[in-house]
Enzyme design. Structure first.
Site, short mmCIF file in Angstrom:
data_model
loop_
_atom_site.label_atom_id
_atom_site.label_comp_id
_atom_site.label_asym_id
_atom_site.label_seq_id
_atom_site.Cartn_x
_atom_site.Cartn_y
_atom_site.Cartn_z
N LYS A 53 0.80 -1.23 0.00
CA LYS A 53 0.00 0.00 0.00
C LYS A 53 0.83 1.27 0.00
CE LYS A 53 -4.33 -1.72 1.97
NZ LYS A 53 -5.26 -1.15 1.00
N SER A 303 1.39 -9.51 -0.58
CA SER A 303 1.07 -8.08 -0.40
C SER A 303 1.69 -7.48 0.85
CB SER A 303 -0.45 -7.90 -0.35
OG SER A 303 -1.01 -8.71 0.68
#
Length: 325
Positions: A53, A303
């Protein structure tokens, strides 16, 4: 909200290049053997905050107006979005406030504070923390940074898929974890432009299936949110990622939290990689789909690697129990 374009992704890569390294795409023989496929892991756990992110955070905060920077920013997070905002805010001298659920991962909370953010605890779940965050933004005029409904965030995180396809242009399958859906939305945008035949598969925990149900029903819905994987833990779906996913994503699977725990242990054992629940979810999905992936070139998006010690212990205990049976 305007859907980001491939040109926005290219601009995002140019924007973040000075601040974030390109992450590696590695293949591990033991994972190849487990899945009977040529498997590549995209190591977003190597990012400075340990999660993908941050690409979106840097892209967005770099483009704030002087007036927005002066007001400061606020975000709600289970951890990785908050770390992304905190990291980017520190880079550009912006005051950041992050609202987290009361049971938030202690390591992620410590990291946000270490990057200079003010951490505010509120409510037992992400969704309650998010509602309180939005109220604070209205009261004080902070620039609210939604974890999914931000075109610049989606364009930023889409750069990871751009890197994957540059490193492996003949990739056949890409498996992406979905919480709010920004990463998968970005993956779909890039794949649609560069390799329309690429099979993109989204994966979410069946213990928090809001994005899956919204995609399946083609409308925004809420769903129970009980997953142990913080990066997948949302009981609501996000409008902008869903708009993209409903148009471009063709496959979406659910896996159990037990499958995710097993995949955390496999990532450590077979790929020498520390993965959090969301970061291991792609491997969990690949194992479930292993018969149809056999012999193919498959990329798994790891991720994030911000797993708590308690969760890692549970994953390893499950794996050891299975080995000893």
């Amino acid at each position: 909200m305007q859907i980001p374009t491939f040109q926005d992704v290219l601009r995002a890569r140019q924007q973040i290049a000075s601040y974030l390294p390109r992450t590696p795409l590695y293949s591990y023989p033991a994972l190849n053997e487990l899945l009977a496929a040529q498997v590549y892991v995209k190591h977003e756990n190597y990012q400075p905050v340990g999660a993908f992110k941050v690409r979106g955070g840097v892209n967005l905060i770099a483009r704030l107006t002087p007036e927005e920077r002066a007001r400061g920013v606020i975000a709600a997070s289970t951890g990785n979005h908050g770390q992304s905002v905190a990291y980017a805010a520190r880079l550009f001298g912006v005051k950041a406030r992050i609202v987290v659920p009361e049971g938030a991962n202690p390591g992620k909370v410590a990291a946000m504070r270490g990057m200079g953010a003010e951490v505010i605890f509120h409510g037992p779940t992400y969704d309650e923390a998010k509602s309180y965050c939005e109220e604070l933004a209205r009261q004080h005029g902070y620039r609210y940074i939604h974890s999914g409904d931000e075109p610049l965030l989606i364009a930023g995180v889409a750069t990871l898929t751009l890197e994957i396809l540059e490193d492996c242009p003949d990739l056949e399958v890409l498996i992406v974890p979905i919480g709010g859906g920004s990463g998968a939305a970005g993956a779909c945008l890039v794949a649609h432009t560069l390799n329309p035949g690429l099979r993109v598969i989204g994966v979410q925990s069946e213990a928090a299936p809001a994005a899956y149900e919204s995609w399946r029903q083609r409308r925004l819905v809420t769903a129970p949110n009980r997953t142990l994987a913080e990066g997948l833990a949302t009981g609501v779906s996000f409008a902008l990622p869903q708009q993209i996913l409903q148009d471009l994503l063709r496959e979406f699977v659910l896996v159990s939290d037990e499958e995710i725990l097993r995949a955390i242990a496999w990532m450590a054992e077979l790929a020498h990689t520390l993965a959090e629940g969301a970061g291991a979810a792609a491997l969990a999905a690949a194992y479930r789909l292993r018969d149809e992936l056999q012999g193919k070139k498959v990329a798994l998006v790891c991720s994030g690697g911000n797993v708590s010690l308690e969760q890692l212990q549970r994953a390893l205990a499950l794996r050891l129990q299975e080995r000893n049976q």
